[in-house]
Design a protein around this motif. Sequence first.
Motif, PDB file in Angstrom:
ATOM      1  N   GLY A 136      12.311  -7.381  -6.149  1.00  0.00           N
ATOM      2  CA  GLY A 136      13.164  -6.790  -5.118  1.00  0.00           C
ATOM      3  C   GLY A 136      14.194  -7.747  -4.531  1.00  0.00           C
TER       4      GLY A 136
ATOM      5  N   VAL B 220       8.193 -13.387  -3.571  1.00  0.00           N
ATOM      6  CA  VAL B 220       7.978 -14.232  -4.756  1.00  0.00           C
ATOM      7  C   VAL B 220       8.947 -13.812  -5.848  1.00  0.00           C
ATOM      8  CG1 VAL B 220       6.247 -14.931  -6.463  1.00  0.00           C
ATOM      9  CG2 VAL B 220       5.540 -14.398  -4.132  1.00  0.00           C
TER      10      VAL B 220
ATOM     11  N   SER C 150       0.816  -1.222   0.000  1.00  0.00           N
ATOM     12  CA  SER C 150       0.000   0.000   0.000  1.00  0.00           C
ATOM     13  C   SER C 150       0.848   1.270   0.000  1.00  0.00           C
ATOM     14  CB  SER C 150      -0.854   0.020   1.266  1.00  0.00           C
ATOM     15  OG  SER C 150      -0.002   0.158   2.397  1.00  0.00           O
TER      16      SER C 150
ATOM     17  N   ASP D  24       8.085  -2.997  -5.583  1.00  0.00           N
ATOM     18  CA  ASP D  24       7.100  -4.076  -5.539  1.00  0.00           C
ATOM     19  C   ASP D  24       7.027  -4.729  -6.919  1.00  0.00           C
ATOM     20  OD1 ASP D  24       4.726  -4.680  -3.234  1.00  0.00           O
ATOM     21  OD2 ASP D  24       4.407  -5.573  -5.222  1.00  0.00           O
TER      22      ASP D  24
HETATM   23  N1  SAH Z   1       4.970  -2.837   3.186  1.00  0.00           N
HETATM   24  C1  SAH Z   1       3.618  -3.007   2.693  1.00  0.00           C
HETATM   25  C2  SAH Z   1       3.046  -4.397   2.928  1.00  0.00           C
HETATM   26  C3  SAH Z   1       3.796  -5.415   2.173  1.00  0.00           C
HETATM   27  S1  SAH Z   1       2.875  -6.853   1.681  1.00  0.00           S
HETATM   28  C4  SAH Z   1       2.694  -1.952   3.252  1.00  0.00           C
HETATM   29  O1  SAH Z   1       3.124  -1.116   4.058  1.00  0.00           O
HETATM   30  O2  SAH Z   1       1.527  -1.928   2.849  1.00  0.00           O
HETATM   31  C5  SAH Z   1       4.189  -7.613   0.788  1.00  0.00           C
HETATM   32  C6  SAH Z   1       4.460  -7.029  -0.572  1.00  0.00           C
HETATM   33  O3  SAH Z   1       5.632  -7.649  -1.075  1.00  0.00           O
HETATM   34  C7  SAH Z   1       3.358  -7.343  -1.584  1.00  0.00           C
HETATM   35  O4  SAH Z   1       2.833  -6.159  -2.123  1.00  0.00           O
HETATM   36  C8  SAH Z   1       4.078  -8.173  -2.652  1.00  0.00           C
HETATM   37  O5  SAH Z   1       3.644  -7.896  -3.978  1.00  0.00           O
HETATM   38  C9  SAH Z   1       5.519  -7.755  -2.462  1.00  0.00           C
HETATM   39  N2  SAH Z   1       6.523  -8.706  -2.957  1.00  0.00           N
HETATM   40  C10 SAH Z   1       6.551 -10.055  -2.828  1.00  0.00           C
HETATM   41  N3  SAH Z   1       7.645 -10.565  -3.425  1.00  0.00           N
HETATM   42  C11 SAH Z   1       8.332  -9.497  -3.949  1.00  0.00           C
HETATM   43  C12 SAH Z   1       9.539  -9.369  -4.702  1.00  0.00           C
HETATM   44  N4  SAH Z   1      10.298 -10.419  -5.049  1.00  0.00           N
HETATM   45  N5  SAH Z   1       9.925  -8.125  -5.066  1.00  0.00           N
HETATM   46  C13 SAH Z   1       9.177  -7.039  -4.760  1.00  0.00           C
HETATM   47  N6  SAH Z   1       8.034  -7.096  -4.045  1.00  0.00           N
HETATM   48  C14 SAH Z   1       7.617  -8.310  -3.662  1.00  0.00           C
END
Ligand code: SAH
Length: 216
Positions: free
Chosen positions: A135, A210, A89, A107
Amino acid sequence: MTPEDATRKMQFLFHLRQKGVTDLRVLKAMEVIDRGAFVRGHFADRAYDDMPLPIASGQTISQPSVVGLMTQALQVQPRDTVLEIGTGSGYQAAILGQLARRVYTIDRYRTLTREAEILFTKMGLVNITVLTGDGSFGLPEQGPFDRILVTAAAEDPPGPLLQQLKPGGVMVVPVGQSDAVQSLIRVTRREDGSGFDYDELMPVRFVPLVDGLPRD
Ligand code: SAH
């Protein structure tokens, strides 16, 4: 702000303190950044409850007390450059932006990064750069970083992220299988570059980190 809003905000901050968020800079940042701006639709009226909530692309905004404790554990200094993996978010990045000189947040979902970017512009949060990508590889062209915060669970702290930590730098990352309770780990890179020290902080539950990019 209506009197009801003011009371809700006071209760929110009081609850954070009770949960162990005692760092005054972190509490101030969480007072300034309104979680309500990051939660839309159905769950908007739950924004000040201490629970994770669904956001777009099947992801979640983390629980505020966990955001506070993770931010506190990261020990961000005013001159720091911070990398966040998992924009979601944008709430966590906005809080980091109050504490650091510059924040990069990544993200996999373009839908999420686009929305976060629009929000940051609207809120005048000019020291946060939002990127779409995997990431796990970090952001070598902007590194090394003083602080790295991973907000998705990895099986191990990703090697490229460890390499992008400055000497004396700190990374906070949830580690463990995605379908189990994970451990929040703090990794500190020794000043002399001789290696890393690990602390286990608390049990947490995050969506998995992921590989690769989704289609949207
Ligand atoms: N920090 C966020 C909540 C994170 S939820 C907040 O404050 O709202 C975890 C997030 O990590 C998700 O949006 C997911 O898409 C992302 N994510 C998962 N694997 C990822 C990757 N390899 N690289 C970047 N983002 C990733």
